[in-house]
Scaffold this motif. Structure first.
Motif, PDB file in Angstrom:
ATOM      1  N   VAL A 109      43.802  32.233  38.487  1.00  0.00           N
ATOM      2  CA  VAL A 109      42.564  31.510  38.797  1.00  0.00           C
ATOM      3  C   VAL A 109      41.377  32.269  38.202  1.00  0.00           C
ATOM      4  O   VAL A 109      41.516  33.422  37.809  1.00  0.00           O
ATOM      5  CB  VAL A 109      42.364  31.399  40.338  1.00  0.00           C
ATOM      6  N   ASP A 110      40.235  31.615  38.179  1.00  0.00           N
ATOM      7  CA  ASP A 110      39.034  32.285  37.660  1.00  0.00           C
ATOM      8  C   ASP A 110      38.347  33.119  38.743  1.00  0.00           C
ATOM      9  O   ASP A 110      37.718  34.126  38.454  1.00  0.00           O
ATOM     10  CB  ASP A 110      38.030  31.245  37.137  1.00  0.00           C
ATOM     11  N   PRO A 149      37.561  42.632  39.422  1.00  0.00           N
ATOM     12  CA  PRO A 149      38.198  41.596  38.600  1.00  0.00           C
ATOM     13  C   PRO A 149      39.075  42.190  37.499  1.00  0.00           C
ATOM     14  O   PRO A 149      39.034  43.390  37.239  1.00  0.00           O
ATOM     15  CB  PRO A 149      37.003  40.866  37.990  1.00  0.00           C
ATOM     16  N   SER A 150      39.862  41.335  36.877  1.00  0.00           N
ATOM     17  CA  SER A 150      40.625  41.700  35.685  1.00  0.00           C
ATOM     18  C   SER A 150      39.643  42.138  34.597  1.00  0.00           C
ATOM     19  O   SER A 150      38.555  41.592  34.483  1.00  0.00           O
ATOM     20  CB  SER A 150      41.430  40.472  35.233  1.00  0.00           C
ATOM     21  N   GLY A 161      38.072  39.217  33.221  1.00  0.00           N
ATOM     22  CA  GLY A 161      38.899  38.018  33.142  1.00  0.00           C
ATOM     23  C   GLY A 161      39.832  38.010  31.951  1.00  0.00           C
ATOM     24  O   GLY A 161      40.003  36.987  31.297  1.00  0.00           O
ATOM     25  N   GLY A 164      43.648  37.949  34.479  1.00  0.00           N
ATOM     26  CA  GLY A 164      43.477  37.570  35.877  1.00  0.00           C
ATOM     27  C   GLY A 164      42.078  37.040  36.142  1.00  0.00           C
ATOM     28  O   GLY A 164      41.370  36.645  35.216  1.00  0.00           O
ATOM     29  N   PRO A 165      41.674  37.032  37.432  1.00  0.00           N
ATOM     30  CA  PRO A 165      40.383  36.442  37.788  1.00  0.00           C
ATOM     31  C   PRO A 165      39.201  37.143  37.133  1.00  0.00           C
ATOM     32  O   PRO A 165      39.199  38.347  36.936  1.00  0.00           O
ATOM     33  CB  PRO A 165      40.344  36.594  39.312  1.00  0.00           C
ATOM     34  N   LYS A 166      38.167  36.314  36.842  1.00  0.00           N
ATOM     35  CA  LYS A 166      36.941  36.864  36.268  1.00  0.00           C
ATOM     36  C   LYS A 166      36.012  37.370  37.366  1.00  0.00           C
ATOM     37  O   LYS A 166      35.137  38.189  37.104  1.00  0.00           O
ATOM     38  CB  LYS A 166      36.218  35.769  35.467  1.00  0.00           C
TER      39      LYS A 166
END
Lengths: 183, 764
Positions: A109-110, A149-150, A161, A164-166
C-alpha cells in the motif's frame, strides 16, 4: 509505559516523518478514519495485534475493508493493521505476519496506518528481542520491525516508497487518556 | 597477476624474465586510471557520505564500544561452536516445517536450488540482494534452466539491466550516477515519458518490479543472521523488497554462509543496532525482518485477484535454507582467515578506506566481495590468486579497524595474506644476489624486488645516510630513476627523500648525550630514533629532544633498530617479527630502568601498540605498549602533570607572515587516529593558544611505500584530493606527524609540512 518512553517514541517518529495520533482506545476508529486514505483495507485489530486487543474497545471504522480480496489490496491506498510492540528508542513498530494478512496489508500500500497500544511500548532493542526470543522459539512468529516508510537512495537521492509504503501513520492508544484525540 | 598461485609452494612463473611484473603493473595502473575517471566521483560521493553518516550515527549511540564488544563476543562464540549450531538449526528449521541443505560449494548449492525450482515448476524467481548468492552465481545457474531471475533491490536491478557486477557490499550500484541510471532506463524500456529525477526513477522501478514480483513463483533471499535455537532468520533492508519477495511467493529459498549462524534470537539485538549505523549511517534500517519460515502470511494470488486475500485455508508455503560452506569451514581452522568469518557484511571497512573511496569495489575486490575484508573472503573462498589481484590496495592505514563493528583487524588479514602471496608467488628468476646486501630480510629468495626494497627500508636508509651526498645525487638522476621504475616499480614522479649526513643518534652523541641531569629530571625518556627520523628527517628528532628537555625530561637517544613497519607493509611477516624482537631487546634495559619511550613517527607507535601483540610474548608487548607514547601525547601528559607550558613555543605575535604561525592546518596520521593519539596534538596546540584546523580525511593516500609505486601513483594522488580541497588555499602552517603524510602533502600542496613537535619545541 513511562512518559519518557512515549515521548522518545513520538519524538523519533517525528524525526522519521511519521504522523502520530494519540488518544484513548474508544477514539481509535475516529483516529484511523482521519488517518486512512481511500480506498483502505485492513486487518481486524484483534487478529493482527496482541491478544490484548481482543477485549479492547478499539475498533476500525466501517469503511476499512477487513476481508479484502487480492484486487482490493492491489487497489488500496491505505492499509490498517495493529502492531504488537513499539520500540521507543528507534520509533519502530513490530508487525507480525499472520494468516489474516497483516504483512501484505502493511506492505502493498502507499500508506500504512498502524495501531499500537502505549502499553506495548518497550524502551530499546534488547527489550524487543527479549520479547521476541521466546515467541520465536515457541510459536515460530514472523515479525518485522518497521521504522518509518520504505526508503532507497539507489536512484541518486533519498526517496520514500521504494517497494513498501511511502507514508506511515501511527495511532497510539493510551489507556488512561481522558480522550482529547489528536495531539 | 599470475593465476597459478598455490599457498606455500613455489610455482613456475610464466612472466618474461627481462621485465618482471611490467605488464601487470601497466595493466593495473591502466585499470585504476580508467576507474578513477569513470566511477571515481560517484563512488567517492557515496562512500564518503556513508562514512560521515557512520561517525554521526555511532556518536549518538550510548555504549557504542560496549555494543561492539558484545557483537564480537557473539561471533567468536558462534564460530567456535559452528558445527553444533549447524546441527541445531537443522533440527529447528525442520521442526518448523522447512528444509535445511548444507552445500559444500557453489555447484552443490546451485544444484539443490535448481531442483527446488524445477519441483515447484518455477518460471520466475524474484531475488532480494544477497552477496552469498552473488558468490555462488545462482542467477546464471537458474537461467540455464530457463528460470527468469529478477533482482528486486533497486540498485541491484540497475546492475542486472546494465549487466554489471556490484561494486559495494551494501549499495551495489553506488558507482552509477543518477544520469547514468536515467539513460539506462530510457535505453532499455524506451518509455514515453522517461524518468529523470530520483523520485521518478524510483517510482518507475517500483512499478516495473512490482508487476514482476506479483506473479513470481520463487522468492530468494540471503540472511544477515540465522538463530540456531529457533530457525529464525534476520533480514535487514530499507526498500522492503525482501519482505515482498518472501510474501508474494509460495516458495522461499534463503542462501546463507554457515558463518551467519548465531546461537539465539536474542543475539540478533546488538547487530540490529550496529549494522545500519556501520554501513550507511542509518540508526536502524527501515525493515528488520525476523522470519521463522515458512511464514504465516497468506500467499496473495494476483492472477485470481477477485479471491479473498486470506481465505482461511492453510497456505502451502515451502521454505528451504541453503547453508553454504564453500571454504568457510576450512577458514575456521585457519588462524588468520578465521576472523573473516566474524564479518557481518556491513561495508564499514569499504567506506572508511581511502583507496576504496577513490576507485570502489570494481578495483578493490575479487570475484565477489570487495573492500578491505575482501582479501580474507576471496582468499578463503576463491583462493590466493584471486586475493592477490587487489590485496596490495590495502595500504595498512588501519582506519577500517575502529570502523569494524566486530573488531576485525582487517589490515592484519591483508598483511598475512600478502605474506602468503609473497611466499607462494616468488619468482625464482629474479637476480636476488645483486641485492642481497641491501635486503638482508628473513623472507625466502625470489620476492618481488620492489617489495624487498621497501621492506628493507631501514637498511637502505642507513646505507643512504652513510653515502649521503652521493646517494642523494644518484636519487635525482633521471636514467637511474627510470631503472628504479622499471625494475622496482618506484614511480619517478615522486621525489625521493634526501638522506641526512649526520643521523639523529650521531648528533645526540656528538653533543654529549643527555642535557638534563638525572637528579634534576622529572622523568626519563628514550626518544625512539625511527628510521625516517634518524636518517632523513633529523630536524623533528632534534625538536623532540628540545621540547622534552625544556619540560624537564632527561632524554636519551640510543641506537635502536627499525620497528619493522616497512617489511610489515610489504607482507614480510618474518622480517617484521625479527625486527620486533630486536627492538624489544634494545628497549628492555630502558624499560627496566623505568624510562618512557617517546615515538615521533605515528606508524611506529601503532606498530608497537598493535602489531607487536602478534610478535612478542604478551607480557613484553603489554610492557612496551604501556610505556610508549606519541611525542605530542607525551607533551600533553607532561603539561597535564604540571610542566610549564611557557617553556614551549607559543604562537608568535604580530601581523603579516609572522601571525600565520598562530594558525595551524593539522593532518593527523591515519594510524595515529586508530590508536587514538591523533587528538593530543590538537589539544596541546590549543592549550598553547594556536588556532587549529584539523583535516577530516581518513588517510592522505600515501601510506608508506604505496604512493611511491608506479602502479598506484595516480590513485595515491586522487586519495589525497580531499586534503588538497581542505588545505589547498590555506594560509595556515601545515602540520603532519607522519613521514608519508609529509611527503604526500609536500607533493600535493608544496607545503613542506612540519611535525607538530617542531612547531611547539623551543627554537635551537
Amino acid at each position: 509505559m513511562s512518559l519518557a518512553d512515549t515521548s522518545t517514541f513520538t519524538g523519533r517518529l517525528d524525526d522519521l516523518g511519521v504522523a502520530v495520533s494519540a488518544g484513548p482506545p474508544a477514539e481509535c476508529a475516529a483516529m484511523v478514519e482521519a488517518a486512512a486514505g481511500e480506498p483502505a483495507v485492513g486487518v481486524p485489530l484483534d487478529r493482527s495485534g496482541p491478544a490484548a486487543f481482543a477485549d479492547s474497545p478499539a475498533t476500525l471504522p466501517e469503511r476499512i475493508e477487513t476481508e479484502p480480496t487480492t484486487a482490493d489490496l492491489r487497489g488500496a491506498h491505505t492499509g490498517v493493521t495493529a502492531a504488537s510492540l513499539g520500540v521507543a528508542e528507534y520509533g519502530s513498530v513490530a508487525l507480525e505476519a499472520d494468516a489474516a494478512g497483516t504483512e501484505p496489508v502493511s506492505l502493498f500500500v502507499d500508506r500504512h496506518v498502524v495501531v499500537l497500544r502505549e502499553a506495548d511500548l518497550v524502551p530499546d532493542m534488547p527489550d524487543a528481542f527479549e520479547w521476541l526470543g521466546p515467541r520465536a522459539r515457541d510459536e515460530s512468529v514472523d515479525v518485522v520491525f518497521a521504522t518509518g516508510p520504505s526508503a532507497t537512495a539507489d536512484m541518486g537521492g533519498l526517496v520514500h516508497g521504494a517497494h513498501g509504503p511511502k507514508e506511515v501513520h501511527v495511532v497510539l492508544l493510551r489507556e488512561d487518556d481522558p480522550g482529547e484525540g489528536e495531539r | 597477476m599470475s593465476s597459478d598461485a598455490d599457498p606455500g609452494a613455489g610455482t613456475e612463473d610464466a612472466r618474461p624474465a627481462e621485465a618482471p611484473g611490467d605488464l601487470d603493473r601497466e595493466a593495473k595502473a591502466d585499470r585504476i586510471r580508467e576507474l578513477l575517471a569513470t566511477e571515481g566521483d560517484a563512488v567517492a560521493a557515496n562512500t564518503r557520505g556513508f562514512n560521515e553518516g557512520r561517525y554521526e550515527s555511532t556518536a549518538r549511540l550510548d555504549g557504542y564500544e560496549a555494543l561492539k564488544d558484545e557483537a564480537r563476543a557473539i561471533k567468536e562464540d558462534a564460530i567456535e561452536r559452528l558445527p553444533a549450531l549447524i546441527d541445531e538449526v537443522t533440527e529447528t528449521v525442520e521442526a518448523n516445517g522447512g528444509t535445511v541443505y548444507l552445500a559444500d560449494d557453489a555447484a552443490d548449492a546451485n544444484r539443490y536450488i535448481r531442483e527446488v525450482a524445477a519441483e515447484r515448476g518455477a518460471e520466475r524467481a524474484v531475488k532480494s540482494k544477497s552477496m552469498t548468492s552473488e558468490e555462488i552465481e545462482v542467477n546464471d545457474a537458474l537461467a540455464d534452466d530457463g528460470v527468469e531471475v529478477v533482482e528486486t533491490d533497486l540498485g541491484e536491478w540497475v546492475l542486472q539491466l546494465a549487466e554489471e557486477e556490484p561494486s559495494h557490499i551494501v549499495a551495489p550500484a553506488i558507482h552509477k550516477s543518477r544520469e547514468a541510471i536515467a539513460e539506462l532506463f530510457a535505453e532499455r524500456f524506451d518509455p514515453d515519458d522517461p524518468p529523470e529525477t530520483a523520485e521518478e526513477l524510483t517510482m518507475f522501478a517500483r512499478e516495473r518490479l512490482g508487476e514482476l514480483i506479483e506473479d513470481a513463483d520463487l522468492g530468494m533471499t540471503g540472511a544477515n543472521f540465522v538463530a540456531a535455537d529457533s530457525g529464525t532468520m534476520l533480514l535487514v533492508t530499507s526498500e522492503g523488497n525482501a519482505r515482498k519477495t518472501v510474501t508474494a511467493t509460495d516458495t522461499h529459498v534463503a542462501v546463507a554462509g554457515v558463518e551467519k549462524l548465531v546461537p539465539t534470537v536474542e543475539d540478533f539485538s546488538p547487530f540490529v543496532e550496529l549494522i545500519g549505523r556501520s554501513g550507511t549511517g542509518q540508526d536502524v534500517t527501515s525493515y528488520i525482518s525476523t522470519l521463522t519460515p515458512p511464514v504465516d502470511s497468506p500467499v496473495p494470488d494476483f492472477a485470481a485477484d477477485e479471491g479473498p486475500l486470506a481465505d482461511g485455508s492453510e497456505s502451502d508455503r515451502e521454505f528451504h535454507l541453503v547453508l553454504i560452506d564453500n571454504g568457510r569451514l576450512a577458514m575456521r581452522d585457519d588462524e588468520t582467515l578465521r576472523e573473516t568469518l566474524y564479518c557481518i557484511r556491513c561495508s564499514a571497512c569499504s567506506n572508511a578506506c581511502g583507496n576504496f573511496q577513490s576507485v570502489g569495489g570494481h578495483a578493490f575486490g575479487g570475484e565477489t566481495y570487495s573492500g578491505g575484508i575482501a582479501t580474507g573472503w576471496e582468499a578463503g573462498i576463491e583462493g590466493l590468486d584471486t586475493a592477490a589481484e587487489f590485496n596490495d590496495l590495502c595500504t595498512g592505514c588501519s582506519r577500517c579497524v575502529p570502523a569494524c563493528p566486530v573488531g576485525i583487524d582487517i589490515p592484519w588479514i591483508n598483511t598475512a595474506v600478502r605474506d602468503r602471496i609473497n611466499r607462494g608467488e616468488a619468482d625464482p628468476s629474479q637476480l636476488d644476489w645483486a641485492f642481497e646486501e641491501l635486503v638482508p630480510d628473513e623472507e625466502p629468495g625470489g620476492l618481488d624486488l620492489g617489495t624487498r626494497l621497501v621492506g628493507n627500508y631501514a637498511t637502505l636508509a642507513k646505507w643512504g645516510h652513510k653515502t649521503a651526498p652521493l646517494a642523494n645525487r644518484l636519487a635525482d638522476v633521471g636514467p637511474l630513476r627510470a631503472v628504479a621504475e622499471r625494475v622496482a616499480g618506484i614511480d619517478r614522479r615522486r621525489d625521493l627523500p634526501a638522506f641526512a649526513r649526520e643521523s639523529l643518534v650521531e648528533w645526540f652523541e656528538a653533543r654529549g648525550g643527555p642535557a638534563v641531569p638525572a637528579d634534576e629530571a622529572t622523568r626519563e625518556a628514550v626518544v625512539y630514533p625511527d628510521t625516517a627520523t634518524n636518517y632523513v628527517d633529523v630536524a623533528r628528532g632534534k625538536a623532540t629532544v628540545r621540547a622534552l628537555e625544556a619540560l624537564g625530561v632527561r632524554v636519551l637517544v640510543p641506537d635502536l633498530p627499525g620497528s619493522g613497519r616497512p617489511p610489515l607493509s610489504q607482507g614480510m611477516v618474518a622480517t617484521a617479527e625479527a625486527a620486533a624482537e630486536d627492538v624489544y631487546a634494545g628497549l628492555a634495559p630502558h624499560l627496566d630502568a623505568g624510562r618512557d619511550v617517546v615515538v615521533i613517527e605515528p606508524s611506529d607507535l601503532a606498530t608497537f601498540r598493535r602489531e607487536y601483540e602478534r610478535f612478542l610474548p604478551t607480557d613484553s608487548h603489554e610492557r612496551l605498549a604501556a610505556a610508549s607514547y606519541d611525542a605530542m601525547e607525551y607533551v600533553f601528559g607532561l603539561l597535564e602533570n604540571g610542566a610549564d607550558p611557557a617553556a614551549l613555543r607559543a604562537p608568535s605575535e604580530g601581523t603579516g607572515p609572522v601571525a600565520s604561525g598562530r594558525r595551524i592546518a593539522y593532518h593527523p596520521h591515519c594510524q595515529a587516529r586508530t590508536v587514538e593519539v591523533g587528538e593530543y596534538a590538537t589539544a596541546t596546540f590549543e592549550r598553547l593558544g594556536y588556532d587549529v584546523l584539523v583535516s577530516d580525511t581518513e588517510c592522505c593516500g600515501m601510506a608508506g611505500s604505496f604512493g611511491y609505486k608506479t602502479d598506484y601513483y595516480e590513485l595515491s594522488v586522487d586519495v589525497g584530493e580531499p586534503l588538497v580541497e581542505q588545505f589547498g588555499d590555506t594560509d595556515r602552517t601545515v602540520v603532519a606527524p607522519g613521514t608519508s603524510c609529509t611527503e604526500q602533502l609536500d607533493a600535493l600542496l608544496e607545503a613542506s609540512p612540519l611535525h607538530p613537535i617542531e612547531v611547539i619545541a623551543p627554537r635551537e
